[in-house]
Design a protein around this motif. Structure first.
Motif, mmCIF file in Angstrom:
data_model
loop_
_atom_site.group_PDB
_atom_site.id
_atom_site.type_symbol
_atom_site.label_atom_id
_atom_site.label_comp_id
_atom_site.label_asym_id
_atom_site.label_seq_id
_atom_site.Cartn_x
_atom_site.Cartn_y
_atom_site.Cartn_z
ATOM 1 N N ALA A 170 0.841 -1.206 0.000
ATOM 2 C CA ALA A 170 0.000 0.000 0.000
ATOM 3 C C ALA A 170 0.878 1.259 0.000
ATOM 4 O O ALA A 170 0.577 2.231 -0.713
ATOM 5 N N ASN A 171 1.974 1.230 0.767
ATOM 6 C CA ASN A 171 2.901 2.367 0.769
ATOM 7 C C ASN A 171 3.477 2.612 -0.618
ATOM 8 O O ASN A 171 3.578 3.756 -1.071
ATOM 9 N N ILE A 172 3.855 1.538 -1.280
ATOM 10 C CA ILE A 172 4.438 1.669 -2.625
ATOM 11 C C ILE A 172 3.393 2.207 -3.598
ATOM 12 O O ILE A 172 3.694 3.071 -4.429
ATOM 13 N N THR A 173 2.167 1.719 -3.490
ATOM 14 C CA THR A 173 1.090 2.228 -4.341
ATOM 15 C C THR A 173 0.884 3.717 -4.101
ATOM 16 O O THR A 173 0.773 4.507 -5.058
ATOM 17 N N ASN A 174 0.832 4.123 -2.840
ATOM 18 C CA ASN A 174 0.679 5.546 -2.505
ATOM 19 C C ASN A 174 1.852 6.364 -3.031
ATOM 20 O O ASN A 174 1.673 7.485 -3.520
ATOM 21 N N HIS A 175 3.046 5.805 -2.930
ATOM 22 C CA HIS A 175 4.243 6.471 -3.434
ATOM 23 C C HIS A 175 4.100 6.743 -4.936
ATOM 24 O O HIS A 175 4.320 7.871 -5.392
ATOM 25 N N LEU A 176 3.707 5.718 -5.679
ATOM 26 C CA LEU A 176 3.549 5.883 -7.129
ATOM 27 C C LEU A 176 2.388 6.814 -7.485
ATOM 28 O O LEU A 176 2.457 7.524 -8.481
ATOM 29 N N ASN A 177 1.342 6.799 -6.686
ATOM 30 C CA ASN A 177 0.234 7.719 -6.945
ATOM 31 C C ASN A 177 0.687 9.168 -6.773
ATOM 32 O O ASN A 177 0.252 10.049 -7.512
ATOM 33 N N ALA A 178 1.567 9.417 -5.808
ATOM 34 C CA ALA A 178 2.080 10.763 -5.571
ATOM 35 C C ALA A 178 3.176 11.140 -6.560
ATOM 36 O O ALA A 178 3.323 12.304 -6.920
ATOM 37 N N ASP A 179 3.948 10.154 -7.009
ATOM 38 C CA ASP A 179 5.070 10.391 -7.923
ATOM 39 C C ASP A 179 5.137 9.260 -8.947
ATOM 40 O O ASP A 179 5.920 8.324 -8.809
ATOM 41 N N PRO A 180 4.275 9.333 -9.975
ATOM 42 C CA PRO A 180 4.193 8.242 -10.962
ATOM 43 C C PRO A 180 5.499 7.948 -11.703
ATOM 44 O O PRO A 180 5.666 6.858 -12.237
ATOM 45 N N LYS A 181 6.421 8.898 -11.733
ATOM 46 C CA LYS A 181 7.682 8.676 -12.444
ATOM 47 C C LYS A 181 8.763 8.050 -11.567
ATOM 48 O O LYS A 181 9.853 7.762 -12.036
ATOM 49 N N ALA A 182 8.469 7.836 -10.286
ATOM 50 C CA ALA A 182 9.462 7.250 -9.390
ATOM 51 C C ALA A 182 9.865 5.863 -9.879
ATOM 52 O O ALA A 182 9.031 5.082 -10.327
ATOM 53 N N LYS A 183 11.141 5.580 -9.787
ATOM 54 C CA LYS A 183 11.678 4.258 -10.113
ATOM 55 C C LYS A 183 11.826 3.525 -8.792
ATOM 56 O O LYS A 183 12.599 3.940 -7.923
ATOM 57 N N ILE A 184 11.052 2.451 -8.616
ATOM 58 C CA ILE A 184 11.032 1.745 -7.336
ATOM 59 C C ILE A 184 11.507 0.304 -7.504
ATOM 60 O O ILE A 184 11.028 -0.413 -8.386
ATOM 61 N N VAL A 185 12.432 -0.088 -6.635
ATOM 62 C CA VAL A 185 12.909 -1.459 -6.575
ATOM 63 C C VAL A 185 12.661 -1.952 -5.148
ATOM 64 O O VAL A 185 13.016 -1.282 -4.183
ATOM 65 N N VAL A 186 12.022 -3.106 -5.039
ATOM 66 C CA VAL A 186 11.786 -3.739 -3.738
ATOM 67 C C VAL A 186 12.780 -4.883 -3.620
ATOM 68 O O VAL A 186 12.772 -5.799 -4.442
ATOM 69 N N VAL A 187 13.647 -4.799 -2.601
ATOM 70 C CA VAL A 187 14.636 -5.851 -2.383
ATOM 71 C C VAL A 187 14.248 -6.590 -1.104
ATOM 72 O O VAL A 187 14.066 -5.979 -0.057
ATOM 73 N N THR A 188 14.120 -7.910 -1.216
ATOM 74 C CA THR A 188 13.668 -8.725 -0.088
ATOM 75 C C THR A 188 14.714 -9.761 0.304
ATOM 76 O O THR A 188 15.472 -10.249 -0.533
ATOM 77 N N HIS A 189 14.719 -10.072 1.600
ATOM 78 C CA HIS A 189 15.537 -11.174 2.105
ATOM 79 C C HIS A 189 14.928 -11.637 3.419
ATOM 80 O O HIS A 189 14.032 -10.988 3.968
ATOM 81 N N GLY A 190 15.406 -12.779 3.897
ATOM 82 C CA GLY A 190 14.839 -13.340 5.129
ATOM 83 C C GLY A 190 13.335 -13.526 4.992
ATOM 84 O O GLY A 190 12.844 -13.870 3.912
ATOM 85 N N PRO A 191 12.583 -13.269 6.060
ATOM 86 C CA PRO A 191 11.124 -13.438 5.998
ATOM 87 C C PRO A 191 10.458 -12.474 5.000
ATOM 88 O O PRO A 191 9.310 -12.665 4.629
ATOM 89 N N GLY A 192 11.219 -11.465 4.551
ATOM 90 C CA GLY A 192 10.676 -10.500 3.597
ATOM 91 C C GLY A 192 10.327 -11.080 2.243
ATOM 92 O O GLY A 192 9.563 -10.488 1.484
ATOM 93 N N ILE A 193 10.852 -12.256 1.931
ATOM 94 C CA ILE A 193 10.545 -12.864 0.630
ATOM 95 C C ILE A 193 9.179 -13.545 0.625
ATOM 96 O O ILE A 193 8.638 -13.848 -0.433
ATOM 97 N N ASP A 194 8.610 -13.785 1.797
ATOM 98 C CA ASP A 194 7.432 -14.653 1.903
ATOM 99 C C ASP A 194 6.235 -14.194 1.069
ATOM 100 O O ASP A 194 5.528 -15.018 0.501
ATOM 101 N N PHE A 195 6.018 -12.882 0.957
ATOM 102 C CA PHE A 195 4.868 -12.414 0.183
ATOM 103 C C PHE A 195 5.067 -12.588 -1.314
ATOM 104 O O PHE A 195 4.108 -12.487 -2.086
ATOM 105 N N LEU A 196 6.282 -12.901 -1.719
ATOM 106 C CA LEU A 196 6.572 -13.103 -3.143
ATOM 107 C C LEU A 196 6.549 -14.578 -3.542
ATOM 108 O O LEU A 196 6.868 -14.921 -4.666
ATOM 109 N N LEU A 197 6.149 -15.428 -2.617
ATOM 110 C CA LEU A 197 5.990 -16.846 -2.927
ATOM 111 C C LEU A 197 4.600 -17.091 -3.514
ATOM 112 O O LEU A 197 3.619 -16.457 -3.100
ATOM 113 N N THR A 198 4.527 -17.999 -4.470
ATOM 114 C CA THR A 198 3.249 -18.352 -5.083
ATOM 115 C C THR A 198 2.258 -18.750 -3.996
ATOM 116 O O THR A 198 2.602 -19.462 -3.060
#
Length: 137
Positions: free
Chosen positions: A40-68
């Motif tokens: 939701a934060n990232i969505t809000n970020h892009l809504n405020a600044d559509p040209k922002a280049k965003i990279v999400v880097v995950t590790h540890g338990p942070g990868i869990d939401f990217l699992l099928t």
């Protein structure tokens, strides 16, 4: 000659304006309980600044939401919001060290992801070599 100089000035201004685009790395190493809020934060970020280049880097338990088939506390899969953000240019990177340590096959990741050798090394590289601003949601 004057037209060439004016064209040069326009190209210089356009180049400068493009160079000012915001580049942000979101560092995620917390489990799925915080992932919906982070997306939701990232969505809000892009809504405020559509040209922002965003990279999400995950590790540890942070990868869990990217699992099928990963789901939030309400039972909603993360695949939809991740796909929508990827469609807006957001990149999702997953730490290979985490995959190896946790014995997770990369085939279990959402198709929008890219595996990098080390999540923390990728965060450092983006900051030091590519000028990304660091955000820890």
């Amino acid at each position: 000659m004057r037209h060439a100089f004016i064209a040069f000035l326009f190209a210089l201004v356009a180049s400068f304006a493009h160079a000012q685009d915001v580049k942000v790395v979101y560092h995620v190493n917390t489990g799925v309980e915080s992932s919906a809020a982070i997306l939701a934060n990232i969505t809000n970020h892009l809504n405020a600044d559509p040209k922002a280049k965003i990279v999400v880097v995950t590790h540890g338990p942070g990868i869990d939401f990217l699992l099928t088939d990963a789901k939030d506390s309400r039972g909603r899969e993360f695949s939809g919001p991740v796909s929508a953000l990827a469609g807006r240019g957001v990149e999702f990177k997953v730490c290979n060290n985490t995959l190896t340590t946790r014995n997770i096959d990369a085939g279990k990741l959402l198709m929008e992801t890219k595996v990098v050798p080390s999540g923390v090394a990728e965060v450092a590289r983006l900051q030091a070599k590519e000028g990304y601003v660091y955000l820890k949601p």
